[in-house]
Scaffold this motif. Structure first.
Motif, PDB file in Angstrom:
ATOM      1  N   ALA A 104       0.856  -1.293  -0.014  1.00 18.63           N
ATOM      2  CA  ALA A 104       0.039  -0.273   0.192  1.00 18.63           C
ATOM      3  C   ALA A 104       0.870   1.139   0.125  1.00 18.63           C
ATOM      4  CB  ALA A 104      -0.929   0.115   1.345  1.00 18.63           C
ATOM      5  N   SER A 138      -1.607   6.488   0.458  1.00 18.20           N
ATOM      6  CA  SER A 138      -1.170   5.016   1.156  1.00 18.20           C
ATOM      7  C   SER A 138      -2.204   4.862   2.214  1.00 18.20           C
ATOM      8  CB  SER A 138       0.178   4.879   1.265  1.00 18.20           C
ATOM      9  OG  SER A 138       0.835   5.091   0.378  1.00 18.20           O
ATOM     10  N   VAL A 225      -7.204  -3.077  -4.129  1.00 14.07           N
ATOM     11  CA  VAL A 225      -6.051  -2.603  -5.058  1.00 14.07           C
ATOM     12  C   VAL A 225      -6.378  -2.137  -6.228  1.00 14.07           C
ATOM     13  CG1 VAL A 225      -3.830  -3.195  -5.843  1.00 14.07           C
ATOM     14  CG2 VAL A 225      -4.339  -3.739  -3.562  1.00 14.07           C
TER      15      VAL A 225
END
Length: 316
Positions: A104, A138, A225
């Motif tokens: 991430a 992130s 994701v």
């Protein structure tokens, strides 16, 4: 211009590839081992995504030339590898989450590599601005991923991955209407693959009477994701509104509303349906607003382009 027929072919090919892969792999070894079922799910997703993009005649290059290529060629394969590793119950959870958080942290930097935001003579961000933007991005990805994984562990089921599958085409449509057609089209094979994988794993879990929804966390990770990557690229390389992107990304988190005491003890089917309804509300709202923005700003430009083409044909 968008090509609906090609998109339908891609969804169909990706879905069929996932179904056939899962059935073939499970026929090789009939077991209730969670690692095997997770491995089958991850491998099938990889096959489905590959075939879906192949049907769309997606042009790949190495090294990747832009953010979307890096998402497909680097980020998604890395996620598949981590989720395959995470399927092993012997691996400590802290180790799994260390890898997930590391990924991430790396994803925004990977997607923006070589862009005007980070490099070049006319770089748009200072070092501090880049650090803040990358860290916040992130953190947002890790937060959504963590919340959905936590909910899945508390109340496993197909409704959470299906919520992501619902958000994926919405993200694609919003990115397309923001002017980045290729970026939005990337969600087509992803949607077909993840939806087919979710339905198949649900059927297999019920058929084999498995104690857990095997493969669900892998679908969850890959879905989060992929969704983040498409929206991130739409914001920084297209004209997608940050508010729209945040709403779409956060919409699956509304599944947490069913953990309220009033809903929690309801039948699983009712809880799952309620989750889908809750997630659909902000997604539909975003699509309506994005369409209004498109009609106001982008449609006139496309109309002028079509008129210019028709004029050139008439004088040719």
């Amino acid at each position: 211009m968008p090509e609906p027929l090609l998109y339908l072919k891609s969804i169909g090919a990706a879905s069929i590839a996932v179904v056939m892969s899962i059935l073939m792999l499970l026929s090789l070894r009939r077991t209730q081992d969670k690692l095997w079922h997770t491995s089958v799910c991850v491998i099938s997703i990889a096959i489905g995504v590959s075939i879906g993009f192949r049907v769309m005649s997606w042009q790949f290059a190495w090294p990747p030339m832009n953010g979307m290529d890096r998402l497909i060629e680097i980020v998604i394969p890395a996620t598949l590898a981590i989720e395959l590793f995470a399927g092993n119950q012997r691996v400590p959870r802290w180790c799994v989450w260390f890898l997930r958080i590391s990924l991430a942290l790396a994803i925004p930097r990977i997607l923006l590599h070589g862009s005007v935001y980070l490099s070049g003579a006319d770089v748009e961000w200072t070092a501090w601005q880049a650090a803040i933007a990358l860290t916040m991005s992130s953190g947002l990805l890790a937060g959504v991923w963590g919340l959905l994984d936590w909910l899945f562990n508390r109340s496993p089921g197909a409704s959470i991955p299906l919520a992501l599958c619902l958000a994926m085409p919405c993200a694609g449509a919003a990115v397309m209407m923001s002017g980045y057609i290729k970026g939005g089209a990337a969600t087509v094979p992803l949607t077909g693959t993840l939806t087919a994988a979710t339905i198949m794993t649900m059927l297999i879990t019920n058929r084999l009477h498995l104690s857990t929804y095997s493969g669900g966390q892998a679908i969850l990770g890959i879905g989060v994701v992929s969704l983040f990557g498409v929206l991130f690229i739409g914001c920084f390389f297209g004209r997608l509104s940050t508010y729209y992107a945040l709403t779409i990304l956060a919409s699956p988190v509304l599944c947490w509303a069913t953990e309220l005491s009033y809903f929690r003890n309801r039948k699983r089917g009712i809880v799952g349906a309620l989750r889908i309804v809750l997630v659909s509300i902000p997604l539909v709202t975003v699509l309506v607003l994005a369409k209004l923005d498109f009609d106001r700003h982008m449609a006139p430009l496309m109309g002028n382009e079509v008129q210019a083409i028709d004029f050139q044909k008439s004088i040719a």
